[in-house]
Write an enzyme that holds these catalytic residues in place. Structure first.
Site, PDB file in Angstrom:
ATOM      1  N   LYS A   1       0.864  -1.194   0.000  1.00 11.53           N
ATOM      2  CA  LYS A   1       0.000   0.000   0.000  1.00 11.53           C
ATOM      3  C   LYS A   1       0.892   1.232   0.000  1.00 11.53           C
ATOM      4  O   LYS A   1       2.031   1.158   0.443  1.00 11.53           O
ATOM      5  CB  LYS A   1      -0.877   0.020   1.266  1.00 11.53           C
ATOM      6  CG  LYS A   1      -2.069   0.938   1.172  1.00 11.53           C
ATOM      7  CD  LYS A   1      -3.235   0.258   0.487  1.00 11.53           C
ATOM      8  CE  LYS A   1      -4.378   1.189   0.202  1.00 11.53           C
ATOM      9  NZ  LYS A   1      -5.559   0.429  -0.271  1.00 11.53           N
TER      10      LYS A   1
ATOM     11  N   ASP B   1      -6.969   4.425  -4.570  1.00 13.82           N
ATOM     12  CA  ASP B   1      -7.647   4.303  -3.271  1.00 13.82           C
ATOM     13  C   ASP B   1      -8.223   5.710  -3.034  1.00 13.82           C
ATOM     14  O   ASP B   1      -8.439   6.449  -4.014  1.00 13.82           O
ATOM     15  CB  ASP B   1      -6.646   3.892  -2.176  1.00 13.82           C
ATOM     16  CG  ASP B   1      -7.331   3.458  -0.875  1.00 13.82           C
ATOM     17  OD1 ASP B   1      -7.769   2.297  -0.795  1.00 13.82           O
ATOM     18  OD2 ASP B   1      -7.461   4.274   0.062  1.00 13.82           O
TER      19      ASP B   1
HETATM   20  P1  NDP Z   1     -12.800   7.991  -3.070  1.00 12.01           P
HETATM   21  O1  NDP Z   1     -11.725   8.989  -2.865  1.00 12.01           O
HETATM   22  O2  NDP Z   1     -13.299   7.740  -4.443  1.00 12.01           O
HETATM   23  O3  NDP Z   1     -14.063   8.336  -2.166  1.00 12.01           O
HETATM   24  C1  NDP Z   1     -13.960   8.440  -0.786  1.00 12.01           C
HETATM   25  C2  NDP Z   1     -15.289   8.887  -0.232  1.00 12.01           C
HETATM   26  O4  NDP Z   1     -15.247   8.799   1.179  1.00 12.01           O
HETATM   27  C3  NDP Z   1     -15.610  10.333  -0.560  1.00 12.01           C
HETATM   28  O5  NDP Z   1     -16.988  10.485  -0.642  1.00 12.01           O
HETATM   29  C4  NDP Z   1     -15.036  11.065   0.634  1.00 12.01           C
HETATM   30  O6  NDP Z   1     -15.635  12.334   0.838  1.00 12.01           O
HETATM   31  C5  NDP Z   1     -15.373  10.109   1.749  1.00 12.01           C
HETATM   32  N1  NDP Z   1     -14.385  10.262   2.831  1.00 12.01           N
HETATM   33  C6  NDP Z   1     -13.036  10.204   2.736  1.00 12.01           C
HETATM   34  N2  NDP Z   1     -12.451  10.420   3.925  1.00 12.01           N
HETATM   35  C7  NDP Z   1     -13.468  10.638   4.779  1.00 12.01           C
HETATM   36  C8  NDP Z   1     -13.514  10.920   6.155  1.00 12.01           C
HETATM   37  N3  NDP Z   1     -12.390  11.042   6.883  1.00 12.01           N
HETATM   38  N4  NDP Z   1     -14.753  11.047   6.694  1.00 12.01           N
HETATM   39  C9  NDP Z   1     -15.870  10.911   5.943  1.00 12.01           C
HETATM   40  N5  NDP Z   1     -15.878  10.649   4.642  1.00 12.01           N
HETATM   41  C10 NDP Z   1     -14.706  10.515   4.069  1.00 12.01           C
HETATM   42  O7  NDP Z   1     -12.243   6.648  -2.405  1.00 12.01           O
HETATM   43  P2  NDP Z   1     -12.747   5.142  -2.646  1.00 12.01           P
HETATM   44  O8  NDP Z   1     -14.194   5.106  -2.886  1.00 12.01           O
HETATM   45  O9  NDP Z   1     -11.825   4.536  -3.616  1.00 12.01           O
HETATM   46  O10 NDP Z   1     -12.406   4.493  -1.232  1.00 12.01           O
HETATM   47  C11 NDP Z   1     -13.354   4.406  -0.172  1.00 12.01           C
HETATM   48  C12 NDP Z   1     -12.940   3.325   0.792  1.00 12.01           C
HETATM   49  O11 NDP Z   1     -12.893   2.059   0.111  1.00 12.01           O
HETATM   50  C13 NDP Z   1     -11.554   3.480   1.432  1.00 12.01           C
HETATM   51  O12 NDP Z   1     -11.585   2.928   2.728  1.00 12.01           O
HETATM   52  C14 NDP Z   1     -10.669   2.609   0.538  1.00 12.01           C
HETATM   53  O13 NDP Z   1      -9.506   2.193   1.199  1.00 12.01           O
HETATM   54  C15 NDP Z   1     -11.616   1.457   0.268  1.00 12.01           C
HETATM   55  N6  NDP Z   1     -11.338   0.618  -0.894  1.00 12.01           N
HETATM   56  C16 NDP Z   1     -11.204   1.168  -2.138  1.00 12.01           C
HETATM   57  C17 NDP Z   1     -10.991   0.347  -3.223  1.00 12.01           C
HETATM   58  C18 NDP Z   1     -10.933   0.879  -4.608  1.00 12.01           C
HETATM   59  O14 NDP Z   1     -10.836   0.071  -5.531  1.00 12.01           O
HETATM   60  N7  NDP Z   1     -11.023   2.165  -4.843  1.00 12.01           N
HETATM   61  C19 NDP Z   1     -10.822  -1.101  -3.070  1.00 12.01           C
HETATM   62  C20 NDP Z   1     -11.058  -1.577  -1.728  1.00 12.01           C
HETATM   63  C21 NDP Z   1     -11.282  -0.727  -0.697  1.00 12.01           C
HETATM   64  P3  NDP Z   1     -14.952  13.658   0.286  1.00 12.01           P
HETATM   65  O15 NDP Z   1     -15.339  13.742  -1.160  1.00 12.01           O
HETATM   66  O16 NDP Z   1     -15.511  14.743   1.120  1.00 12.01           O
HETATM   67  O17 NDP Z   1     -13.480  13.499   0.483  1.00 12.01           O
HETATM   68  O1  2IT Z   2      -7.892  -1.410  -0.732  1.00  8.02           O
HETATM   69  C1  2IT Z   2      -7.832  -1.915  -1.871  1.00  8.02           C
HETATM   70  O2  2IT Z   2      -7.982  -3.130  -2.038  1.00  8.02           O
HETATM   71  C2  2IT Z   2      -7.603  -1.030  -3.013  1.00  8.02           C
HETATM   72  N1  2IT Z   2      -7.530   0.178  -2.819  1.00  8.02           N
HETATM   73  C3  2IT Z   2      -7.455  -1.608  -4.385  1.00  8.02           C
HETATM   74  C4  2IT Z   2      -6.051  -2.100  -4.603  1.00  8.02           C
HETATM   75  C5  2IT Z   2      -5.738  -2.531  -6.015  1.00  8.02           C
HETATM   76  O3  2IT Z   2      -4.547  -2.856  -6.213  1.00  8.02           O
HETATM   77  O4  2IT Z   2      -6.593  -2.574  -6.885  1.00  8.02           O
END
Ligand code: NDP
Ligand code: 2IT
Length: 460
Positions: free
Chosen positions: A140, A180
C-alpha cells in the site's frame, strides 16, 4: 477424560500467550501507530484457533514475520503550486509481503495519511489479496497530499513528482500500485504517463485502474462497489434474504460507494442515503445515483449540491450522523473507523439486518463486537471489498497477455471470485469452530495460504 480437556486448554493458553506476546512486541516496536495496532489485533485474535491446532506456525515465528513489512519506503515529494510556491508532501510505499505474488495495493492521497494508516492498509491487503485466490502479495502507499481544492495542474505536478520517486521501487513483477481514496482515473493516468517517461519501454502492467484506451480493464471502475454487493448478496441468500425491497444506507460518494449504490439499486433495493466528508443526503424515494456520479466523479463538487437538483432530498451537515438513518442493510464505503460502537448500537436499534464493509476497516473493534453479539450479518472488509483488487489482478493478466476481456466476462469472473471468497470464509469459520463468524473465517482463510507458502519458502 480429564487429560484431554487439560491438553486442549493448554494449547489454547499457549496460542493466546504467543499471540499476546507478539502483539505487545508490535505495539512497542511501532509506538503510536493506532490504526496499525487495530488491524493487527483483529487478525491476531481470529487466529487463536489456528495456533491452537497447529503449533508449526508458532515454531516458524510466522506472526513476528508477517507483521513486519518486507520494506517501508518514505520519500519527499516536492512540487510547485499555481502561485509558484514550492510545496512538500511525504510519500510512502509499504511493501508488506511478496510470498504469493508481487506487492499489490492502492495509493491513497489524503491529508490524514501517515505510516500507521499505510501500514494498517498494507497489512490488511496481504490477507485480502490471498482471499481473491489470485497471485498477488500485499502492499500500500500514498501521500499526505490533499487533492481537494487543487487545480488539475497542481494535481498533475504533485502526482508526477510522486511517481518520479516511486518509479524507482515498482515494476510489473515487483510492485503494482492502483487507486484508493483521492486516487482515481485522473491520477492513475498522470502516474502512468510519468512512469513511461522516466523508464524505457511500455510496461502496461505497472499500474492498475488504467484508462480503457491504454491497458485498463473493463469493470475495474465498478469492481469494488459491485463486488461489495455481490458478497452481501451471498450473505443474505444464505439466510433466505435478498436486496430486493430493502432499504440501504451507503456512506461515502466516491468510487466504492457509487458502484455499490448502483448495484444495490439494480437488485431492487432503495438506497436512501449517502455522504461525503462534510455531510449526508437523505432521499426516501431513493438516491439518484447518476446525479451523485456526475457531481462527484466528473464535476468534483460537494454532495450538498445534490439537493439543488433533487429538492425532495434533505442535506444534513456532519457525515457521521448518516448512521442515524434507519435501514435494513448498511454499507460503510468511506473510510476507517467511521462506525463506532455508538453508531453500531443505533443501527442495531433501528433494525439493521446486514452490514458489509466496502471501505477498509470502517468499523471499530467494538462496533464489530456489537454487530456480532446482536446477530447482525457482518461481512468484514478484507472479504467484502476484495473485488477491486481482484479485478486489478485480472487487469494484470490481460496486460501480460496483451488482450482485453469484455465487461460481461470480467463481471462474471468478479461474481465468481466474490462467491468463492464468501464460501471459503464460511468454511474456514466452520472448520475452526466459529460458525457464522465471517471475521474469523476470512482472516483464517487469508492467513493460511500465505503462512503455508512462507514456511515452504524458508526463512525469508
Ligand atoms: P474515493 O476517494 O473515491 O471516495 C472516498 C469517499 O469517502 C468520498 O466520498 C469522501 O468524501 C469520503 N471520505 C473520505 N475520507 C473521509 C472521512 N475522513 N470522513 C468521511 N468521509 C470521508 O475513495 P474510494 O471510494 O476509492 O475508497 C473508499 C474506501 O474504500 C476506502 O476505505 C478505501 O480504502 C476502500 N477501498 C477502495 C478500493 C478501490 O478500488 N477504490 C478497493 C477496496 C477498498 P470527500 O469527497 O468529502 O473526500
Ligand atoms: O484497498 C484496496 O484493495 C484497493 N484500494 C485496491 C487495490 C488494487 O490494487 O486494486
Amino acid at each position: 477424560m480429564p487429560t484431554v480437556v487439560n491438553k486442549a486448554k493448554t494449547n489454547k493458553e499457549t496460542a493466546e500467550n504467543y499471540i499476546s506476546q507478539v502483539f505487545e512486541m508490535i505495539k512497542k516496536r511501532n509506538p503510536n501507530e493506532i490504526e496499525f495496532h487495530q488491524a493487527v489485533k483483529e487478525i491476531f485474535d481470529s487466529l487463536v484457533p489456528v495456533f491452537e491446532k497447529h503449533s508449526t506456525y508458532m515454531e516458524h515465528s510466522i506472526l513476528e514475520r508477517i507483521s513486519e513489512p518486507e520494506r517501508v519506503i518514505s520519500f519527499r515529494v516536492p512540487w510547485v503550486d499555481d502561485e509558484g510556491k514550492v510545496r512538500v508532501n511525504r510519500g510512502f510505499r509499504v511493501q508488506f509481503n511478496s510470498t504469493i505474488g508481487p506487492y499489490k495495493g492502492g495509493l491513497r492521497f489524503h491529508p490524514s495519511v501517515n505510516a500507521s494508516i499505510i501500514k494498517f492498509l498494507g497489512f490488511e491487503q496481504i490477507f485480502k489479496n490471498s482471499l481473491t485466490g489470485l497471485p498477488i502479495g500485499g502492499g500500500k502507499g500514498g501521500a499526505d497530499f490533499d487533492p481537494k481544492g487543487k487545480s488539475d495542474g497542481e494535481v498533475m505536478r504533485f502526482t508526477q513528482s510522486f511517481m518520479t520517486e516511486l518509479s524507482k521501487h515498482i515494476g510489473p513483477d515487483i510492485d503494482v500500485p492502483a487507486g484508493d481514496i483521492g486516487v482515481g482515473s485522473r491520477e492513475i493516468g498522470y502516474m502512468f504517463g510519468q512512469y513511461k517517461k522516466v523508464k524505457r519501454g511500455y510496461e502496461a502492467g505497472i499500474l492498475t485502474g488504467k484508462g480503457i484506451g491504454y491497458g485498463g480493464s473493463l469493470t475495474r471502475t465498478e469492481a469494488t462497489g459491485y463486488g461489495t454487493v455481490y458478497f452481501v448478496e451471498e450473505m443474505l441468500k444464505d439466510k433466505g434474504l435478498s436486496f430486493n425491497g430493502r432499504t440501504v444506507v451507503v456512506s461515502g460518494s466516491g468510487n466504492v460507494s457509487i458502484y455499490a449504490m448502483e448495484k444495490a439499486a439494480h437488485l431492487g433495493a432503495t438506497v436512501v442515503a449517502c455522504s461525503d466528508s462534510n455531510g449526508y443526503i437523505f432521499d426516501k424515494n431513493g438516491i439518484n445515483v447518476e446525479t451523485v456520479r456526475r457531481l462527484k466523479e466528473i464535476e468534483r463538487k460537494r454532495i450538498s449540491e445534490y439537493v439543488k437538483e433533487h429538492p425532495s432530498a434533505e442535506y444534513h451537515e456532519g457525515c457521521s450522523d448518516i448512521w442515524l438513518t434507519p435501514c435494513d442493510i448498511a454499507l460503510p464505503c468511506a473510510t476507517q473507523n467511521e462506525i463506532d460502537e455508538k453508531a453500531a448500537k443505533i443501527l442495531i436499534a433501528n433494525g439493521v439486518k446486514a452490514v458489509g464493509e466496502g471501505a477498509n476497516m470502517p468499523s471499530t473493534l467494538r462496533a464489530v463486537e456489537a454487530f456480532q453479539q446482536n446477530e447482525v450479518l457482518f461481512g468484514p472488509a478484507k472479504a467484502v471489498n476484495a473485488g477491486g483488487v481482484a479485478v486489478s489482478a485480472l487487469e494484470m493478466s490481460q496486460n501480460s497477455m496483451r488482450l482485453s476481456w469484455s465487461f460481461e466476462e470480467v463481471d462474471s469472473k468478479l461474481k465468481e471470485i466474490m462467491t468463492n471468497i464468501y464460501r471459503n470464509s464460511v468454511e474456514a469459520a466452520d472448520k475452526y469452530g466459529h460458525p457464522d463468524n465471517l471475521v474469523v473465517g476470512a482472516n483464517i482463510a487469508g492467513f493460511l495460504k500465505v503462512a503455508d507458502a512462507m514456511i515452504e519458502q524458508g526463512v525469508i
